[in-house]
Enzyme design. Structure first.
Site, short mmCIF file in Angstrom:
data_model
loop_
_atom_site.label_atom_id
_atom_site.label_comp_id
_atom_site.label_asym_id
_atom_site.label_seq_id
_atom_site.Cartn_x
_atom_site.Cartn_y
_atom_site.Cartn_z
N LYS A 86 29.01 -17.88 26.57
CA LYS A 86 30.42 -18.26 26.41
C LYS A 86 31.10 -17.33 25.40
O LYS A 86 30.70 -17.27 24.25
CB LYS A 86 30.55 -19.69 25.89
N GLU A 95 24.40 -15.69 13.27
CA GLU A 95 25.09 -14.60 12.54
C GLU A 95 26.43 -15.15 12.10
O GLU A 95 27.31 -15.37 12.95
CB GLU A 95 25.27 -13.38 13.44
N CYS A 115 33.19 -9.09 10.38
CA CYS A 115 32.35 -9.82 9.42
C CYS A 115 31.81 -8.88 8.34
O CYS A 115 31.43 -9.33 7.27
CB CYS A 115 31.20 -10.52 10.15
N GLU A 165 35.80 -17.06 2.89
CA GLU A 165 36.04 -15.97 3.84
C GLU A 165 37.46 -16.09 4.38
O GLU A 165 37.83 -17.12 4.93
CB GLU A 165 35.04 -16.06 5.00
P1 NDP Z 1 33.90 -19.84 15.39
O1 NDP Z 1 32.71 -20.32 14.67
O2 NDP Z 1 35.13 -20.66 15.37
O3 NDP Z 1 33.59 -19.60 16.91
C1 NDP Z 1 32.54 -18.76 17.37
C2 NDP Z 1 32.18 -19.15 18.78
O4 NDP Z 1 31.65 -20.46 18.76
C3 NDP Z 1 33.38 -19.19 19.73
O5 NDP Z 1 32.95 -18.80 21.02
C4 NDP Z 1 33.76 -20.64 19.71
O6 NDP Z 1 34.46 -21.02 20.85
C5 NDP Z 1 32.37 -21.28 19.66
N1 NDP Z 1 32.31 -22.64 19.18
C6 NDP Z 1 33.19 -23.31 18.39
N2 NDP Z 1 32.76 -24.58 18.17
C7 NDP Z 1 31.58 -24.71 18.83
C8 NDP Z 1 30.65 -25.77 19.00
N3 NDP Z 1 30.84 -26.97 18.46
N4 NDP Z 1 29.54 -25.56 19.72
C9 NDP Z 1 29.31 -24.35 20.28
N5 NDP Z 1 30.18 -23.32 20.19
C10 NDP Z 1 31.30 -23.48 19.46
O7 NDP Z 1 34.18 -18.39 14.82
P2 NDP Z 1 35.37 -17.45 15.19
O8 NDP Z 1 35.46 -17.25 16.65
O9 NDP Z 1 36.57 -17.93 14.45
O10 NDP Z 1 34.86 -16.06 14.59
C11 NDP Z 1 35.05 -15.68 13.30
C12 NDP Z 1 33.81 -15.92 12.47
O11 NDP Z 1 32.72 -15.22 13.02
C13 NDP Z 1 33.95 -15.41 11.07
O12 NDP Z 1 33.45 -16.38 10.18
C14 NDP Z 1 33.07 -14.19 11.05
O13 NDP Z 1 32.57 -13.86 9.79
C15 NDP Z 1 32.00 -14.56 11.99
N6 NDP Z 1 31.34 -13.37 12.49
C16 NDP Z 1 30.06 -13.10 12.07
C17 NDP Z 1 29.41 -11.94 12.46
C18 NDP Z 1 28.02 -11.65 12.04
O14 NDP Z 1 27.39 -10.84 12.69
N7 NDP Z 1 27.49 -12.26 11.00
C19 NDP Z 1 30.10 -10.95 13.33
C20 NDP Z 1 31.42 -11.35 13.70
C21 NDP Z 1 32.01 -12.52 13.29
P3 NDP Z 1 36.08 -20.99 20.88
O15 NDP Z 1 36.52 -19.78 20.15
O16 NDP Z 1 36.36 -20.93 22.31
O17 NDP Z 1 36.52 -22.23 20.22
#
Ligand code: NDP
Length: 482
Positions: A172, A247, A281, A383
Site C-alpha cells: 500500500k 523505518e 527522513c 519531527e
Molecule cells: P505515516 O506513518 O502517517 O504513514 C505511513 C504509511 O502508513 C502510509 O502509507 C499510511 O497510509 C500508512 N498508515 C497510516 N496508518 C496506518 C495504520 N494504522 N496501519 C497501517 N498503515 C497505516 O507517515 P507519513 O506518510 O506521514 O510519512 C512521514 C513519516 O515517515 C515521517 O515521520 C518520516 O520521518 C517517516 N519516514 C521514515 C523514513 C525512514 O527510512 N526511516 C523514510 C521516509 C519517511 P496513508 O498515508 O494512506 O494514511
C-alpha cells in the site's frame, strides 16, 4: 480526472465498495483524480491472490525471478519521464528532483535486488562429525507499507527485495501519493509478473493499511512512516509474532566543526535542510555549529537559503516545490508558531507562500531558519518534516555529541570536519544508524539502512533486506567419520 485502480491478481479493479478518495495536486491545491478507498474485503482479495501465487513464484529459480524483475526495472527506465511528471504532480516535489532522485532510484532499487538475488548465498557450519547449513526460505505473503515523501523510491525499496527472494506481496502506497504506484503496477503487468505475485491496494492508512497489518495471512510487515504509526503497528503485530521492519522518523543533527570546509559544508547544509521541502527522513533539521564559526556559518547559510524561492513543481528550474498537503503545511507552520512561543528567533522565512496562476492554491512555504532554542524544547525534539531548521552552537566536541544525542530519535547524522581522527571518534559516539562525514545522502544500496531509538527497528538494504524477507532454517547433518 485520473481514476487510479487497485492491482489485485493481475487485474485493475475498483474497491469492492466502489468508494473513492480524491487525489489532490499539492502544487495547485486542486483535485485531479480519485483512488479506490479499499477496505478489509479488498485486502482479503489481495492476500488470497498472493497466497495462491506463492507456491509457483517461490519455486522459480533465482535466475527466472531475476529476469522478470530486470524487465520491470527496464519498464521504469522506459517510462521514466512519465513517472517523474506523475511524482511531481502527486507530491509537489520539483521535477528536477523526481527525475534525478526518485525515479532513477526506483529503477536502481529493482535492478539492484534483481541482480542481488543472483549472488545471495547462505551459510554452512561444518564441525567435526556434523555439517550444518542454513536454508533461507521466503516467508510467504508479506505486507509493504510506505509513506508519501519519496513515493516510488521507498515503495520499490521494499517490494524489490521481498519479490526477489520469492515472497508474494500486498503493498500500500500512501493515499496522498498513489499515482506512481499505480503506473508501476501497469509496468509490472506489462513485464509479465505472474498474477497475484504483487498486489497494490490503495486507500487510507487506518483502513487499508490497518487491514494489511491485521491480516493473519500476512507473515511479515515492512513499514516506513511516522513513529506514532510505527508504534501502533508494532503493538498489533508483536502479539501475532509477525516479522517487522520499521523505518520511522528522525530529528537528525548536522554537526559543523570549525575546521570544516566552509563552502562545501554550507552548500550541503542547504541541501540537507531543504531538499524535497525538508520532507526526507534523513534531512538534517538540527544544525549544530562550533561557537567560533557560528556567526560566519549562519550568515553564509542565510545568504544562500534566502535565494531559494518556492515555485511550480513542474518548472525544471524550480528547486523548492510544494509541501505534500494543506494539513501537512499547517502542521509545519504550527511548529514555527511554537518556536516563537518557545522564544526562538526566526532568522528567515516562516510563512506560507502564495504563488500565482495555476499554483495559486498550492501548499508552498518559505525555507525557514530558527535560532535561540535549547535542545530540550519541543521545536528541537519533535519531527517537523518540513523546510524548517534550527541552529544551535557548541564549544567542544563533547558538547556537540551530547547535543546531537539529545533526541528520542536516532536515524542519521552528518559530521563536518577535516580532522579524520575526530570524524571517526565522533561517529562512533553518535546514537544513530547512519553517519555521513563531509557529505550527505550518499547512498550505497549495499549498506545497512535504518535507525536506532525511536527511529525504528531493523535494517533495510543489501543482504539485510534479503535476510529480513527470508526465514532461516538450519539443517544439521550427521557425517560419521567412518
Ligand atoms: P505515516 O506513518 O502517517 O504513514 C505511513 C504509511 O502508513 C502510509 O502509507 C499510511 O497510509 C500508512 N498508515 C497510516 N496508518 C496506518 C495504520 N494504522 N496501519 C497501517 N498503515 C497505516 O507517515 P507519513 O506518510 O506521514 O510519512 C512521514 C513519516 O515517515 C515521517 O515521520 C518520516 O520521518 C517517516 N519516514 C521514515 C523514513 C525512514 O527510512 N526511516 C523514510 C521516509 C519517511 P496513508 O498515508 O494512506 O494514511
Amino acid at each position: 480526472m485520473i481514476q487510479l485502480l487497485n492491482y489485485i491478481n493481475g487485474e485493475f479493479v475498483q474497491a469492492h465498495s466502489t468508494e473513492t478518495i480524491n487525489n489532490i495536486n499539492p502544487g495547485t491545491g486542486m483535485v485531479y483524480g480519485t483512488i479506490p478507498r479499499s477496505q478489509t474485503a479488498d485486502i482479503n482479495a489481495a492476500v488470497a491472490a498472493a497466497t495462491e501465487a506463492f507456491p509457483a513464484w517461490s519455486s522459480l529459480s533465482s535466475e527466472e525471478r531475476s529476469t522478470i524483475l530486470v524487465r520491470i526495472a527496464d519498464g521504469i527506465q522506459a517510462n521514466a519521464e512519465a513517472l517523474a511528471q506523475a511524482e511531481s504532480v502527486d507530491n509537489g516535489k520539483p521535477i528536477s528532483l523526481s527525475r534525478a532522485v526518485d525515479i532513477s532510484r526506483a529503477e536502481a532499487n529493482i535492478r539492484f535486488f534483481a541482480t542481488g538475488i543472483l549472488h545471495f548465498a547462505s551459510e554452512a557450519h561444518p564441525n567435526n562429525a556434523f555439517v550444518n547449513y542454513t536454508l533461507r526460505k521466503p516467508i510467504g505473503v508479506v505486507g509493504c507499507i510506505s509513506p508519501w515523501n519519496l513515493p516510488l523510491y521507498l515503495f520499490t525499496w521494499k517490494i524489490a527485495p521481498a519479490l526477489a527472494v520469492g515472497n508474494c506481496v500486498v503493498a500500500k502506497p500512501s493515499e496522498l501519493t498513489p499515482y506512481t504506484a499505480y503506473l508501476f503496477s501497469k509496468i509490472c503487468a506489462e513485464a509479465g509478473l505472474p498474477n497475484g505475485v504483487l498486489n497494490i491496494v490503495h486507500g487510507l492508512g487506518p483502513e487499508a493499511g490497518e487491514a494489511i497489518v491485521q491480516h493473519n495471512g500476512i507473515k511479515a510487515i515492512s513499514f516506513t512512516g511516522g513513529t506514532v504509526t510505527g508504534r501502533h503497528i508494532a503493538s498489533v503485530i508483536a502479539p501475532k509474532f509477525k516479522k517487522m521492519s520499521l523505518e520511522l522518523g528522525g530529528k537528525n543533527a548536522n554537526i559543523i566543526f570549525n575546521d570544516a570546509q566552509m563552502d562545501l559544508a554550507v552548500s550541503t547544509t542547504v541541501r540537507s535542510s531543504f531538499a524535497n521541502q525538508g520532507q526526507i527522513c534523513l534531512c538534517g533539521s538540527r544544525v549544530l555549529i562550533q561557537a567560533n564559526i557560528y556567526e560566519q556559518f549562519k550568515a553564509a547559510l542565510i545568504e544562500k537559503v534566502s535565494k531559494i524561492k518556492p515555485g511550480n513543481p513542474l518548472d525544471p528550474n524550480t528547486r523548492m516545490g510544494a509541501l505534500v498537503s494543506e494539513a501537512h503545511l499547517n502542521k509545519v507552520l504550527s511548529y514555527v508558531a511554537l518556536a516563537k512561543e518557545e522564544g526562538g528567533n526566526i532568522l528567515l522565512g516562516g510563512e506560507r507562500v502564495q504563488l500565482n496562476d495555476e499554483n495559486a492554491g498550492g501548499f508552498f512555504m518559505q525555507p525557514t531558519i530558527i535560532e535561540g532554542l535549547g535542545p530540550q524544547c519541543r521545536t528541537n525534539q519533535e519531527e517537523i518534516f518540513g523546510p524548517v531548521i534550527t541552529l544551535q552552537s557548541f564549544e567542544t566536541e563533547e558538547e556537540a555529541i551530547a547535543l546531537a544525542n539529545a533526541s528520542v530519535y536516532g536515524l542519521a547524522a552528518s559530521i563536518w570536519t577535516e580532522n579524520v581522527t575526530r570524524a571517526h571518534r565522533v561517529a562512533q559516539k553518535l546514537e544513530t544508524g547512519i553517519v555521513w562525514v563531509n557529505c550527505w545522502l550518499e547512498r550505497d544500496l549495499r549498506t545497512p539502512f535504518g535507525g536506532v531509538k525511536q527511529s525504528g527497528l531493523g535494517r533495510e538494504g543489501g543482504w539485510e533486506a534479503m535476510r529480513f524477507f527470508t526465514e532461516p532454517q538450519n539443517v544439521c547433518i550427521s557425517v560419521p567419520k567412518q
